[in-house]
Design a protein around this motif. Structure first.
Motif, PDB file in Angstrom:
ATOM      1  N   ARG A  42       7.263  -7.061  -7.954  1.00 42.28           N
ATOM      2  CA  ARG A  42       8.186  -6.845  -9.002  1.00 42.28           C
ATOM      3  C   ARG A  42       8.209  -6.062  -9.854  1.00 42.28           C
ATOM      4  NH1 ARG A  42       8.284 -13.538 -10.075  1.00 42.28           N
ATOM      5  NH2 ARG A  42       9.063 -14.330  -8.074  1.00 42.28           N
ATOM      6  N   ALA A  43       6.861  -5.640 -10.228  1.00 47.29           N
ATOM      7  CA  ALA A  43       6.831  -4.789 -11.521  1.00 47.29           C
ATOM      8  C   ALA A  43       7.140  -3.323 -10.903  1.00 47.29           C
ATOM      9  CB  ALA A  43       5.200  -4.729 -11.931  1.00 47.29           C
ATOM     10  N   SER A  44       6.828  -3.010  -9.653  1.00 46.45           N
ATOM     11  CA  SER A  44       7.275  -1.638  -9.273  1.00 46.45           C
ATOM     12  C   SER A  44       8.454  -1.600  -8.366  1.00 46.45           C
ATOM     13  CB  SER A  44       5.898  -1.138  -8.130  1.00 46.45           C
ATOM     14  OG  SER A  44       5.717  -1.997  -7.134  1.00 46.45           O
ATOM     15  N   ASP A  45       9.107  -2.781  -8.049  1.00 50.43           N
ATOM     16  CA  ASP A  45      10.405  -3.028  -7.335  1.00 50.43           C
ATOM     17  C   ASP A  45      10.203  -2.311  -5.812  1.00 50.43           C
ATOM     18  OD1 ASP A  45      12.688  -4.309  -6.917  1.00 50.43           O
ATOM     19  OD2 ASP A  45      13.695  -2.505  -7.539  1.00 50.43           O
ATOM     20  N   ILE A  46       8.953  -2.733  -5.408  1.00 51.67           N
ATOM     21  CA  ILE A  46       9.134  -2.349  -3.847  1.00 51.67           C
ATOM     22  C   ILE A  46       9.431  -3.612  -3.222  1.00 51.67           C
ATOM     23  CG2 ILE A  46       7.207  -0.567  -4.129  1.00 51.67           C
ATOM     24  CD1 ILE A  46       5.226  -2.612  -2.856  1.00 51.67           C
ATOM     25  N   LEU A  47       9.578  -3.269  -1.763  1.00 53.74           N
ATOM     26  CA  LEU A  47       9.831  -4.489  -1.000  1.00 53.74           C
ATOM     27  C   LEU A  47       8.529  -4.862  -0.199  1.00 53.74           C
ATOM     28  CD1 LEU A  47      11.849  -6.527   0.591  1.00 53.74           C
ATOM     29  CD2 LEU A  47      12.128  -4.780   2.261  1.00 53.74           C
ATOM     30  N   ILE A  48       8.237  -6.232   0.006  1.00 57.82           N
ATOM     31  CA  ILE A  48       7.348  -6.417   0.751  1.00 57.82           C
ATOM     32  C   ILE A  48       7.869  -7.081   2.123  1.00 57.82           C
ATOM     33  CG2 ILE A  48       5.260  -8.052   1.009  1.00 57.82           C
ATOM     34  CD1 ILE A  48       4.630  -8.206  -1.800  1.00 57.82           C
ATOM     35  N   ALA A  49       7.807  -6.467   3.235  1.00 58.85           N
ATOM     36  CA  ALA A  49       8.324  -6.955   4.482  1.00 58.85           C
ATOM     37  C   ALA A  49       7.068  -7.566   5.358  1.00 58.85           C
ATOM     38  CB  ALA A  49       8.913  -5.517   5.329  1.00 58.85           C
ATOM     39  N   CYS A  50       7.369  -8.960   5.376  1.00 57.98           N
ATOM     40  CA  CYS A  50       6.257  -9.673   6.007  1.00 57.98           C
ATOM     41  C   CYS A  50       6.662  -9.674   7.515  1.00 57.98           C
ATOM     42  CB  CYS A  50       5.978 -10.981   5.263  1.00 57.98           C
ATOM     43  SG  CYS A  50       5.735 -10.907   3.730  1.00 57.98           S
ATOM     44  N   ASP A  51       5.677  -9.355   8.360  1.00 63.76           N
ATOM     45  CA  ASP A  51       5.827  -9.741   9.763  1.00 63.76           C
ATOM     46  C   ASP A  51       5.386 -11.331  10.140  1.00 63.76           C
ATOM     47  OD1 ASP A  51       5.960  -9.431  12.678  1.00 63.76           O
ATOM     48  OD2 ASP A  51       5.266  -7.506  12.456  1.00 63.76           O
ATOM     49  N   ASP A  52       6.253 -12.302   9.908  1.00 64.39           N
ATOM     50  CA  ASP A  52       5.936 -13.535  10.009  1.00 64.39           C
ATOM     51  C   ASP A  52       6.022 -14.201  11.293  1.00 64.39           C
ATOM     52  OD1 ASP A  52       4.827 -13.779   7.511  1.00 64.39           O
ATOM     53  OD2 ASP A  52       6.584 -14.480   6.580  1.00 64.39           O
ATOM     54  N   VAL A  53       5.579 -13.619  12.558  1.00 63.63           N
ATOM     55  CA  VAL A  53       5.908 -14.128  13.729  1.00 63.63           C
ATOM     56  C   VAL A  53       5.097 -15.105  14.342  1.00 63.63           C
ATOM     57  CG1 VAL A  53       6.925 -11.954  14.619  1.00 63.63           C
ATOM     58  CG2 VAL A  53       4.634 -12.373  14.871  1.00 63.63           C
ATOM     59  N   TYR A  54       3.862 -15.357  13.612  1.00 63.43           N
ATOM     60  CA  TYR A  54       2.687 -16.318  14.051  1.00 63.43           C
ATOM     61  C   TYR A  54       2.543 -17.502  13.017  1.00 63.43           C
ATOM     62  CZ  TYR A  54       1.420 -11.907  16.148  1.00 63.43           C
ATOM     63  OH  TYR A  54       1.705 -10.794  16.954  1.00 63.43           O
ATOM     64  N   ASN A  55       3.407 -17.592  11.934  1.00 60.30           N
ATOM     65  CA  ASN A  55       3.318 -18.537  10.918  1.00 60.30           C
ATOM     66  C   ASN A  55       3.363 -20.123  11.444  1.00 60.30           C
ATOM     67  OD1 ASN A  55       4.076 -16.025   9.664  1.00 60.30           O
ATOM     68  ND2 ASN A  55       4.458 -17.543   7.923  1.00 60.30           N
TER      69      ASN A  55
END
Length: 432
Positions: free
Chosen positions: A208-221
């Motif tokens: 949020r502070a740097s306004d980057i995106l976190i792209a989570c590879d959530d295929v095993y959840n």
């Protein structure tokens, strides 16, 4: 004719076909394939037959909309049905309005990079990460890949913060993000770790502070094996979206990129992204998705029926039960026979076991030697590293083979490791 272009055709029935490491070839114990085995896919085929027949009957009575171009982010039915399926699986609310249909997690990553990120953007990746994701990212050759050290509970956050400060710039107008952190927070590939509560909270604050995106590879959840009644580890997206409407200036900085490949079938090429509203709108107006309609619209309809009939839930449980037994077989064999100089940690879910060899061992060399002499193969750690580190690691996959096969082949791998370490030790002593 000299200099003429030659056509090339390689007969193949599946991704692993046509090479020395064909996982279907029982002459080689290939412990590298991150895919369900044929014995598990057989039940999936039977369930799809049932759901497909039911769905076609419905379509013939209802204008055959499933055979039309689909809405860009997926039909209302698919996203509503998927939201219900995921809410049950995560034991955490999933809102249909956050979902975008894809043709799998790799397609989702490609859409993220091509739609949301500046063409000169910076992609932060864990120092060990999914090797095909690295290859996908590298195809965006105007973007810069920056590796981040990985601890046992997630990324080294002070280093990530310093790298963000070093590379930050203003994104081009029309692109939402200048940078992305691509990661696998739950049952990480290849290490099997789960990011800690503290690391997850700090990651969201940093994004949020740097306004980057976190792209989570959530295929095993959904593939957790400890207590089937307990919820899986909370996904990073759920932590971020929980502040929608509660935190002033909230914009949303996490995407959960999921797939049916590990829980139904890789061949159906169907997945989803769970996104904050600003990203959903960007995908809704994507030229690629608007032109072609929803990714894999037909299969989305069949899977909707599969879920509505309770068949997808049955297949997921079938996978969980069998994957858990396969993990136990691999872990028990490693615990009993792996040389004491090597180590591993049994994961609580996912697909992979990450083995650490002594620092002086090159696992790429060991793997070649092991394949030639013992007919057993895995994937050396260097394949998972952008900076070509992790030379002394080896990744094993337990999903494809049955428990008895795993016990035999993993024991053989351990015997090979003992011999190789003895040879390596003798060579070191001779040089000293």
């Amino acid at each position: 004719m000299d200099g003429a272009v030659q056509r090339r055709e390689v007969p193949m029935n599946h991704l692993f076909d046509g090479g020395a490491l064909n996982v279907y070839d029982q002459k080689v114990a290939n412990l590298s394939a991150g895919a369900p085995g044929p014995d598990l896919l057989g039940q999936s085929a039977e369930l799809f037959l049932q759901a497909s027949e039911e769905r076609i009957k419905y379509e013939l009575k209802n204008s055959s909309f499933l055979f039309q171009y689909g809405p860009s982010i997926g039909t209302t039915e698919f996203r509503k049905t998927l939201a219900s399926f995921l809410t049950d699986g995560y034991q955490s609310e999933v809102n249909m309005s956050d979902l975008v249909q894809t043709s799998g997690a790799t397609n989702g990553l490609h859409l993220i990079l091509s739609t949301l990120v500046d063409l000169a953007g910076v992609i932060f990746v864990d120092e060990y990460t999914y090797m095909i994701a690295l290859e996908t990212i590298a195809q965006f050759n105007t973007m810069k890949i920056v590796p981040v050290p990985l601890d046992e509970d997630g990324p080294d956050l002070p280093t990530l913060q310093a790298l963000i400060d070093q590379h930050r710039f203003e994104a081009t107008k029309g692109k939402l993000f200048w940078g992305v952190y691509y990661t696998i927070p739950t049952f990480h590939n290849p290490t099997g770790i789960v990011f800690s509560e503290e690391k997850c909270q700090q990651l969201i604050k940093l994004a949020r502070a740097s306004d980057i995106l976190i792209a989570c590879d959530d295929v095993y959840n959904l593939l957790h094996y400890d207590d089937p009644r307990a919820p899986p580890p909370q996904r990073l997206f759920a932590r971020d979206i929980a502040d929608l409407g509660r935190v002033e200036g909230w914009r949303g900085n996490v995407i959960s990129n999921g797939s049916f490949s590990k829980i139904l079938s890789p061949g159906i090429r169907l997945g989803w992204m769970e996104c904050p509203p600003r990203c959903v709108e960007a995908f809704r107006h994507s030229g690629v998705l608007m032109s072609g309609g929803a990714a894999n619209n037909y299969t989305g309809g069949v899977v909707s029926t599969l879920i509505q009939l309770g068949l997808a839930q049955r297949q997921l449980q079938h996978y969980r039960t069998n994957y858990a037994a396969r993990l136990d077989a691999m872990a028990e064999t490693l615990s009993a026979h792996l040389p004491p100089e090597c180590s591993f940690r049994k994961p609580n879910g996912g697909y992979f076991v990450w083995i650490r060899f002594p620092a002086h061992i090159d696992c790429a060399e060991f793997n070649r030697w092991c394949l030639e002499k013992y007919r057993v193969s895995a994937i050396p750690g260097i394949r998972f590293s952008f900076s070509k580190d992790a030379r002394h690691f080896l990744r094993l996959t337990f999903a494809f083979h049955d428990p008895d096969y795993l016990r035999r082949s993993v024991r053989t791998l351990c015997e090979a490791a003992k011999e190789y370490l003895t040879i390596a030790s003798t060579e070191v002593e001779a040089k000293s």
